[in-house]
Design a protein around this motif. Sequence first.
Motif, mmCIF file in Angstrom:
data_model
loop_
_atom_site.group_PDB
_atom_site.id
_atom_site.type_symbol
_atom_site.label_atom_id
_atom_site.label_comp_id
_atom_site.label_asym_id
_atom_site.label_seq_id
_atom_site.Cartn_x
_atom_site.Cartn_y
_atom_site.Cartn_z
ATOM 1 N N UNK A 1 36.211 17.875 45.532
ATOM 2 C CA UNK A 1 37.139 18.355 44.510
ATOM 3 C C UNK A 1 36.932 19.833 44.206
ATOM 4 N N UNK A 2 35.713 20.328 44.343
ATOM 5 C CA UNK A 2 35.463 21.733 44.050
ATOM 6 C C UNK A 2 35.877 22.613 45.205
ATOM 7 N N UNK A 3 36.282 23.833 44.892
ATOM 8 C CA UNK A 3 36.646 24.777 45.937
ATOM 9 C C UNK A 3 35.639 25.904 45.934
ATOM 10 N N UNK A 4 35.716 26.761 46.905
ATOM 11 C CA UNK A 4 34.771 27.861 47.004
ATOM 12 C C UNK A 4 35.038 28.927 45.936
ATOM 13 N N UNK A 5 36.236 28.954 45.377
ATOM 14 C CA UNK A 5 36.562 29.969 44.379
ATOM 15 C C UNK A 5 36.227 29.521 42.958
ATOM 16 N N UNK A 6 35.659 28.322 42.790
ATOM 17 C CA UNK A 6 35.370 27.847 41.437
ATOM 18 C C UNK A 6 34.233 28.630 40.795
ATOM 19 N N UNK A 7 33.351 29.226 41.580
ATOM 20 C CA UNK A 7 32.239 29.994 41.029
ATOM 21 C C UNK A 7 32.641 31.381 40.583
ATOM 22 N N UNK A 8 33.792 31.835 40.950
ATOM 23 C CA UNK A 8 34.225 33.188 40.598
ATOM 24 C C UNK A 8 35.120 33.203 39.361
ATOM 25 N N UNK A 9 35.504 32.050 38.887
ATOM 26 C CA UNK A 9 36.432 31.974 37.757
ATOM 27 C C UNK A 9 35.818 32.550 36.479
ATOM 28 N N UNK A 10 34.595 32.190 36.166
ATOM 29 C CA UNK A 10 33.959 32.660 34.934
ATOM 30 C C UNK A 10 33.767 34.181 34.928
ATOM 31 N N UNK A 11 33.273 34.784 36.009
ATOM 32 C CA UNK A 11 33.169 36.257 35.975
ATOM 33 C C UNK A 11 34.515 36.958 35.834
ATOM 34 N N UNK A 12 35.586 36.401 36.404
ATOM 35 C CA UNK A 12 36.901 37.018 36.244
ATOM 36 C C UNK A 12 37.384 36.949 34.801
ATOM 37 N N UNK A 13 37.113 35.839 34.128
ATOM 38 C CA UNK A 13 37.493 35.709 32.721
ATOM 39 C C UNK A 13 36.695 36.692 31.872
ATOM 40 N N UNK A 14 35.404 36.815 32.154
ATOM 41 C CA UNK A 14 34.578 37.777 31.404
ATOM 42 C C UNK A 14 35.045 39.213 31.652
ATOM 43 N N UNK A 15 35.427 39.519 32.886
ATOM 44 C CA UNK A 15 35.920 40.856 33.198
ATOM 45 C C UNK A 15 37.219 41.152 32.462
ATOM 46 N N UNK A 16 38.090 40.162 32.359
ATOM 47 C CA UNK A 16 39.343 40.335 31.632
ATOM 48 C C UNK A 16 39.068 40.554 30.147
ATOM 49 N N UNK A 17 38.095 39.833 29.576
ATOM 50 C CA UNK A 17 37.751 40.028 28.159
ATOM 51 C C UNK A 17 37.173 41.417 27.915
ATOM 52 N N UNK A 18 36.311 41.893 28.825
ATOM 53 C CA UNK A 18 35.738 43.228 28.663
ATOM 54 C C UNK A 18 36.825 44.295 28.807
ATOM 55 N N UNK A 19 37.731 44.079 29.752
ATOM 56 C CA UNK A 19 38.820 45.047 29.935
ATOM 57 C C UNK A 19 39.725 45.079 28.710
ATOM 58 N N UNK A 20 39.966 43.941 28.096
ATOM 59 C CA UNK A 20 40.792 43.888 26.890
ATOM 60 C C UNK A 20 40.078 44.565 25.715
ATOM 61 N N UNK A 21 38.769 44.408 25.640
ATOM 62 C CA UNK A 21 38.015 45.032 24.555
ATOM 63 C C UNK A 21 37.965 46.544 24.736
ATOM 64 N N UNK A 22 37.874 47.021 25.954
ATOM 65 C CA UNK A 22 37.823 48.454 26.211
ATOM 66 C C UNK A 22 39.184 49.090 25.966
ATOM 67 N N UNK A 23 40.248 48.357 26.240
ATOM 68 C CA UNK A 23 41.603 48.907 26.108
ATOM 69 C C UNK A 23 41.953 49.169 24.636
ATOM 70 N N UNK A 24 41.327 48.470 23.709
ATOM 71 C CA UNK A 24 41.642 48.688 22.289
ATOM 72 C C UNK A 24 41.005 49.907 21.735
#
Length: 60
Positions: free
Chosen positions: A37-60
Amino acid sequence: MKKVVLAAALSALASTAFAGNPSDPIIEPPLIVEDTTGTSSSGILLPLVLLALVAAAVAD
């Protein structure tokens, strides 16, 4: 005398019940199921979400 004959008859009957070797038990091999059921991209999901949160915090 009757008890001796009875004991001899019972011991003769009991000894034939245990004659021979018991057969080997049949043991089934364990069933191995792979988790697909797991894919190889499942381990990269959390860092992408964290990167999006940091980018949103920097943009403000």
